[in-house]
Design a protein around this motif. Structure first.
Motif, PDB file in Angstrom:
ATOM      1  N   THR A 333      -7.753   2.031 -17.146  1.00  0.00           N
ATOM      2  CA  THR A 333      -7.424   2.599 -18.446  1.00  0.00           C
ATOM      3  C   THR A 333      -6.177   1.881 -18.943  1.00  0.00           C
ATOM      4  O   THR A 333      -5.572   1.108 -18.217  1.00  0.00           O
ATOM      5  CB  THR A 333      -7.127   4.105 -18.364  1.00  0.00           C
ATOM      6  OG1 THR A 333      -5.809   4.288 -17.849  1.00  0.00           O
ATOM      7  CG2 THR A 333      -8.132   4.826 -17.490  1.00  0.00           C
ATOM      8  N   LYS A 334      -5.812   2.154 -20.164  1.00  0.00           N
ATOM      9  CA  LYS A 334      -4.582   1.551 -20.697  1.00  0.00           C
ATOM     10  C   LYS A 334      -3.459   2.594 -20.713  1.00  0.00           C
ATOM     11  O   LYS A 334      -2.447   2.433 -21.380  1.00  0.00           O
ATOM     12  CB  LYS A 334      -4.809   1.017 -22.112  1.00  0.00           C
ATOM     13  CG  LYS A 334      -5.808  -0.113 -22.192  1.00  0.00           C
ATOM     14  CD  LYS A 334      -5.205  -1.434 -21.704  1.00  0.00           C
ATOM     15  CE  LYS A 334      -6.218  -2.571 -21.798  1.00  0.00           C
ATOM     16  NZ  LYS A 334      -7.329  -2.411 -20.807  1.00  0.00           N
ATOM     17  N   ARG A 335      -3.667   3.696 -19.976  1.00  0.00           N
ATOM     18  CA  ARG A 335      -2.643   4.728 -19.945  1.00  0.00           C
ATOM     19  C   ARG A 335      -1.359   4.222 -19.309  1.00  0.00           C
ATOM     20  O   ARG A 335      -1.391   3.379 -18.414  1.00  0.00           O
ATOM     21  CB  ARG A 335      -3.133   5.922 -19.130  1.00  0.00           C
ATOM     22  CG  ARG A 335      -4.397   6.518 -19.676  1.00  0.00           C
ATOM     23  CD  ARG A 335      -4.591   7.928 -19.252  1.00  0.00           C
ATOM     24  NE  ARG A 335      -4.478   8.115 -17.826  1.00  0.00           N
ATOM     25  CZ  ARG A 335      -4.349   9.292 -17.281  1.00  0.00           C
ATOM     26  NH1 ARG A 335      -4.290  10.362 -18.040  1.00  0.00           N
ATOM     27  NH2 ARG A 335      -4.285   9.402 -15.988  1.00  0.00           N
ATOM     28  N   VAL A 336      -0.253   4.752 -19.767  1.00  0.00           N
ATOM     29  CA  VAL A 336       1.007   4.503 -19.086  1.00  0.00           C
ATOM     30  C   VAL A 336       1.010   5.336 -17.807  1.00  0.00           C
ATOM     31  O   VAL A 336       0.661   6.520 -17.824  1.00  0.00           O
ATOM     32  CB  VAL A 336       2.200   4.882 -19.979  1.00  0.00           C
ATOM     33  CG1 VAL A 336       3.479   4.995 -19.157  1.00  0.00           C
ATOM     34  CG2 VAL A 336       2.366   3.852 -21.091  1.00  0.00           C
ATOM     35  N   ILE A 337       1.370   4.705 -16.706  1.00  0.00           N
ATOM     36  CA  ILE A 337       1.451   5.404 -15.422  1.00  0.00           C
ATOM     37  C   ILE A 337       2.877   5.262 -14.908  1.00  0.00           C
ATOM     38  O   ILE A 337       3.378   4.154 -14.772  1.00  0.00           O
ATOM     39  CB  ILE A 337       0.466   4.803 -14.406  1.00  0.00           C
ATOM     40  CG1 ILE A 337      -0.970   4.942 -14.942  1.00  0.00           C
ATOM     41  CG2 ILE A 337       0.611   5.474 -13.040  1.00  0.00           C
ATOM     42  CD1 ILE A 337      -2.005   4.265 -14.072  1.00  0.00           C
ATOM     43  N   ALA A 338       3.520   6.401 -14.671  1.00  0.00           N
ATOM     44  CA  ALA A 338       4.892   6.385 -14.163  1.00  0.00           C
ATOM     45  C   ALA A 338       4.898   6.949 -12.752  1.00  0.00           C
ATOM     46  O   ALA A 338       4.391   8.043 -12.510  1.00  0.00           O
ATOM     47  CB  ALA A 338       5.804   7.203 -15.073  1.00  0.00           C
ATOM     48  N   LEU A 339       5.459   6.183 -11.825  1.00  0.00           N
ATOM     49  CA  LEU A 339       5.634   6.643 -10.443  1.00  0.00           C
ATOM     50  C   LEU A 339       7.130   6.787 -10.197  1.00  0.00           C
ATOM     51  O   LEU A 339       7.882   5.841 -10.397  1.00  0.00           O
ATOM     52  CB  LEU A 339       5.075   5.623  -9.456  1.00  0.00           C
ATOM     53  CG  LEU A 339       3.619   5.203  -9.601  1.00  0.00           C
ATOM     54  CD1 LEU A 339       3.234   4.280  -8.437  1.00  0.00           C
ATOM     55  CD2 LEU A 339       2.706   6.413  -9.630  1.00  0.00           C
ATOM     56  N   ILE A 340       7.529   7.959  -9.758  1.00  0.00           N
ATOM     57  CA  ILE A 340       8.956   8.198  -9.528  1.00  0.00           C
ATOM     58  C   ILE A 340       9.172   8.798  -8.148  1.00  0.00           C
ATOM     59  O   ILE A 340       8.667   9.882  -7.848  1.00  0.00           O
ATOM     60  CB  ILE A 340       9.527   9.134 -10.603  1.00  0.00           C
ATOM     61  CG1 ILE A 340       9.355   8.486 -11.977  1.00  0.00           C
ATOM     62  CG2 ILE A 340      11.004   9.424 -10.341  1.00  0.00           C
ATOM     63  CD1 ILE A 340       9.883   9.312 -13.101  1.00  0.00           C
ATOM     64  N   GLY A 341       9.886   8.053  -7.323  1.00  0.00           N
ATOM     65  CA  GLY A 341      10.299   8.578  -6.023  1.00  0.00           C
ATOM     66  C   GLY A 341       9.140   8.989  -5.136  1.00  0.00           C
ATOM     67  O   GLY A 341       9.223   9.997  -4.441  1.00  0.00           O
ATOM     68  N   ILE A 342       8.079   8.204  -5.122  1.00  0.00           N
ATOM     69  CA  ILE A 342       6.933   8.553  -4.294  1.00  0.00           C
ATOM     70  C   ILE A 342       6.542   7.316  -3.493  1.00  0.00           C
ATOM     71  O   ILE A 342       6.476   6.215  -4.018  1.00  0.00           O
ATOM     72  CB  ILE A 342       5.782   9.141  -5.143  1.00  0.00           C
ATOM     73  CG1 ILE A 342       4.736   9.771  -4.240  1.00  0.00           C
ATOM     74  CG2 ILE A 342       5.176   8.127  -6.089  1.00  0.00           C
ATOM     75  CD1 ILE A 342       3.952  10.867  -4.924  1.00  0.00           C
ATOM     76  N   GLN A 343       6.323   7.527  -2.169  1.00  0.00           N
ATOM     77  CA  GLN A 343       6.140   6.393  -1.268  1.00  0.00           C
ATOM     78  C   GLN A 343       4.705   6.291  -0.781  1.00  0.00           C
ATOM     79  O   GLN A 343       4.050   7.285  -0.551  1.00  0.00           O
ATOM     80  CB  GLN A 343       7.082   6.541  -0.058  1.00  0.00           C
ATOM     81  CG  GLN A 343       8.546   6.747  -0.422  1.00  0.00           C
ATOM     82  CD  GLN A 343       9.103   5.673  -1.355  1.00  0.00           C
ATOM     83  OE1 GLN A 343       8.774   4.497  -1.225  1.00  0.00           O
ATOM     84  NE2 GLN A 343       9.909   6.075  -2.329  1.00  0.00           N
ATOM     85  N   ASP A 344       4.249   5.039  -0.624  1.00  0.00           N
ATOM     86  CA  ASP A 344       2.936   4.751  -0.027  1.00  0.00           C
ATOM     87  C   ASP A 344       1.804   5.490  -0.735  1.00  0.00           C
ATOM     88  O   ASP A 344       0.817   5.882  -0.116  1.00  0.00           O
ATOM     89  CB  ASP A 344       2.923   5.106   1.470  1.00  0.00           C
ATOM     90  CG  ASP A 344       3.610   4.024   2.274  1.00  0.00           C
ATOM     91  OD1 ASP A 344       3.390   2.841   1.961  1.00  0.00           O
ATOM     92  OD2 ASP A 344       4.372   4.362   3.193  1.00  0.00           O
ATOM     93  N   VAL A 345       1.968   5.676  -2.019  1.00  0.00           N
ATOM     94  CA  VAL A 345       0.975   6.412  -2.780  1.00  0.00           C
ATOM     95  C   VAL A 345      -0.158   5.474  -3.193  1.00  0.00           C
ATOM     96  O   VAL A 345       0.040   4.253  -3.313  1.00  0.00           O
ATOM     97  CB  VAL A 345       1.641   7.054  -4.027  1.00  0.00           C
ATOM     98  CG1 VAL A 345       1.984   6.005  -5.073  1.00  0.00           C
ATOM     99  CG2 VAL A 345       0.778   8.149  -4.627  1.00  0.00           C
ATOM    100  N   VAL A 346      -1.340   6.034  -3.328  1.00  0.00           N
ATOM    101  CA  VAL A 346      -2.473   5.302  -3.899  1.00  0.00           C
ATOM    102  C   VAL A 346      -2.922   6.087  -5.129  1.00  0.00           C
ATOM    103  O   VAL A 346      -3.294   7.254  -5.015  1.00  0.00           O
ATOM    104  CB  VAL A 346      -3.641   5.177  -2.898  1.00  0.00           C
ATOM    105  CG1 VAL A 346      -4.868   4.546  -3.565  1.00  0.00           C
ATOM    106  CG2 VAL A 346      -3.219   4.356  -1.686  1.00  0.00           C
ATOM    107  N   VAL A 347      -2.833   5.460  -6.289  1.00  0.00           N
ATOM    108  CA  VAL A 347      -3.250   6.090  -7.544  1.00  0.00           C
ATOM    109  C   VAL A 347      -4.384   5.262  -8.124  1.00  0.00           C
ATOM    110  O   VAL A 347      -4.230   4.063  -8.324  1.00  0.00           O
ATOM    111  CB  VAL A 347      -2.091   6.147  -8.555  1.00  0.00           C
ATOM    112  CG1 VAL A 347      -2.575   6.686  -9.903  1.00  0.00           C
ATOM    113  CG2 VAL A 347      -0.947   7.008  -8.022  1.00  0.00           C
ATOM    114  N   VAL A 348      -5.519   5.908  -8.328  1.00  0.00           N
ATOM    115  CA  VAL A 348      -6.650   5.210  -8.945  1.00  0.00           C
ATOM    116  C   VAL A 348      -7.009   5.968 -10.215  1.00  0.00           C
ATOM    117  O   VAL A 348      -7.396   7.138 -10.181  1.00  0.00           O
ATOM    118  CB  VAL A 348      -7.866   5.131  -8.004  1.00  0.00           C
ATOM    119  CG1 VAL A 348      -8.974   4.292  -8.633  1.00  0.00           C
ATOM    120  CG2 VAL A 348      -7.451   4.546  -6.660  1.00  0.00           C
ATOM    121  N   ASP A 349      -6.864   5.276 -11.318  1.00  0.00           N
ATOM    122  CA  ASP A 349      -6.899   5.905 -12.632  1.00  0.00           C
ATOM    123  C   ASP A 349      -8.089   5.375 -13.419  1.00  0.00           C
ATOM    124  O   ASP A 349      -8.152   4.187 -13.720  1.00  0.00           O
ATOM    125  CB  ASP A 349      -5.581   5.542 -13.332  1.00  0.00           C
ATOM    126  CG  ASP A 349      -5.523   6.082 -14.742  1.00  0.00           C
ATOM    127  OD1 ASP A 349      -5.646   7.304 -14.878  1.00  0.00           O
ATOM    128  OD2 ASP A 349      -5.362   5.288 -15.685  1.00  0.00           O
TER     129      ASP A 349
END
Lengths: 381, 381
Positions: A333-349
């Motif tokens: 997607t063209k969404r803005v994705i913000a990751l803050i202070g999170i480790q070893d995360v997997v985000v599939v959007d």
């Protein structure tokens, strides 16, 4: 059937490579890559390596220098349009559309039967559409050796020299050298073994006698059908009936009538393992790098992806902001994705589904798919 | 200006409550709640507690039993339609639309000036539109006491009795009881203090002499303007010029001409603190529960939200699958969200922006907004 002419593949006036026909089974949803990969857009239709090609197209391009246009694809009815878009070269008669999944025995067996009736001297090579291989030249060298070895009357697997003690793959125990002309690496296969425990995988790695089973094999179609007939006569009969109608106007009608009645069995059990017991299987241990892109950690590994701080970001036009975070973001997607202070995360959007997990848990994604299926959320599967 | 009549609010023939006018400053993007709250859809336009009302509507409904329709709202030009939809009761003349943000000094000062010119005996009460309060009755009791106290010639803050040593709020140091008729809780204010360190907050809590400053105050508009005129004469002049044009056809023209020239200053510095130094500020320590919904952890705390395993899920029609996960999901999309093996995660899912963080980091969301602004990704802010 003729299983003679061992050890010297070169019959007078024939080059075994001229008998080679590539078969690409393009099946499997790639559940562990949900929600990127799913029923409507399975793994093989994605460019998971950032190469600019889908895995399917890359598979074709890897084989074409060996097979020319002699390529047959087996896939689900639902993927017809997507596959044709990826592989416009494939004629209708070389596109086997499964009305429903029947496991690899039926898929690869039907390819063998169709090719056998067209030319019984054909040597088929079956290569799944969702693997990542490099360098291509080493792969092609291995396939050439496999074709020469197959021409001596063997079902030839291409084994991958293990680089670590993986518990995620089956293994092939190699035996003695076969001394095949044009195939210096060819060895006998002692047996196929299932996915091992960690300790056993470690032993396999140290012994040097085991290769990963990548599910790739090259074989005379005649020999494939010989073992199929012995081990799965019902499947064999059904497939031969479809194959006889294949290059006739009855193709679709017969396929659609017979296919639902076929037994479901993996080609490993229907052919490869019994053939190994019969001493008919050889292996070409190969040292190209091979990945079946089994989870998102693999995708991150395979990509020359953009690194935003410690986050691997995949997806065209991805808009990712990170602060004090690490892991993997895959987005279509063209969404803005913000990751803050999170480790070893997997985000599939994706537009209709979002997965948030960790690298360590990315193999458990299948559970989400099973859970959603149970809840009736099948629109996103 | 008249700052006399101390201690007995009841002038012959007047009930101070009859002079009460509610002012609701509805400003502030609520950056720490991005991407749910943002410039185009700020915090006060959301139902963050699952009550069925936006915070703005709930604020109005809390005040209406005290003020009747005497409610004036100050908000940004951009929120006009959304505010009117929420508060159809508000007349055009009671909706102050800021052409640009000028901090609370201008917003609340203009309300005071408009109300003063309509009726100089008015007692205004200013209550931000983005707070969550319960029970409503205790709040209303405190406002009543504040109105009685204000009628004795005081600017009256409503202080919140601390329930823990918060470092996130300013504090009000209370002095001696004021013995106001109808306002048994009223006390003098010794001083306002800024957000303290943890150790200092602990001392404050133990001493019992400090209340949280919730930014709520009730005051005679005349006294408000008196202090504003002394401390910020330029702001005072500008606001009075707008106020004089307010209930005339020149309202918009004058407002749009003067507003951009006004100095930016918080009402705390422009009025409350100097008034406290002058001994003109009182406090009603109140014990209703109060939350400024400062981050997503607060939202989870305030909601009677659906719990999926250990995950608090907010959002109508949310489709969430969890396995071995804990945290908060806020969604205003209908996407399927799967959480697998991830702990204390905060996922905020909107159509054009996604936030993934942890409970512990949810106060840092402001950094993402600043970072995106710096990158030029202002479309999602």
């Amino acid at each position: 059937m003729n299983t003679q002419n061992l050890l010297d593949p070169e019959l007078p006036g024939t080059d075994p490579l001229g008998r080679f026909y590539a078969v690409i089974p393009a099946g499997g949803v790639g559940t562990r890559l949900w929600p990127l990969s799913r029923a409507a857009a399975p793994k093989f239709l994605h460019d998971l390596t950032g190469s600019g090609s889908t895995l399917l197209r890359a598979t074709y391009d890897r084989l074409e220098p060996l097979s020319g246009e002699k390529v047959l694809v087996v896939t689900g009815d639902a993927h017809r349009d997507a596959v044709c878009l990826q592989l416009p070269e494939i004629a209708d008669s070389n596109l086997v559309l499964e009305p429903e999944p029947k496991d690899s025995g039926a898929a690869i067996g039907l390819a063998a039967a169709i090719l056998y009736l067209r030319d019984p001297s054909t040597i088929m090579g079956s290569f799944a559409a969702d693997q990542v291989i490099s360098p291509v030249e080493k792969f092609q060298d291995a396939v050439r050796e496999a074709v020469y070895t197959a021409a001596t009357g063997k079902i030839v697997t291409i084994g991958i020299k293990p680089t670590h003690a993986s518990t995620g793959f089956g293994y092939i125990k190699t035996g003695s050298p076969l001394h095949v002309k044009g195939a210096p690496s060819a060895q006998t296969v002692v047996k196929f073994v299932e996915k091992p425990s960690e300790a056993v995988a470690e032993e396999y790695l140290v012994s040097g006698d085991y290769n990963w089973n990548a599910g790739m094999f090259v074989a005379p179609v005649e020999l494939m059908l010989h073992h199929l007939e012995i081990n799965e006569p019902e499947l064999y009969e059904g497939l031969m009936e479809i194959a006889k109608a294949w290059d006739t106007p009855e193709r679709v009608a017969v396929k659609n009538r017979i296919w639902p009645t076929l037994p479901k069995i993996a080609i490993d059990y229907a052919v490869a393992e019994p053939a190994a017991d019969a001493g008919d299987v050889a292996v070409i241990p190969a040292s190209f790098s091979w990945d079946d892109v089994g989870d998102f950690a693999a995708i991150a590994r395979l990509n020359n992806a953009k690194e935003v701080d410690a986050v691997t970001v995949m997806g065209e036009g991805a808009r990712v902001f990170t602060e004090n975070s690490s892991g993997i973001v895959v987005t279509d997607t063209k969404r803005v994705i913000a990751l803050i202070g999170i480790q070893d995360v997997v985000v599939v959007d994706t537009p209709d589904a979002l997965l948030v997990t960790t690298r360590a848990h990315s193999q458990l994604v299948k559970n989400a798919v099973d859970g959603l299926k149970a809840k009736g959320d099948t629109d996103v599967l």
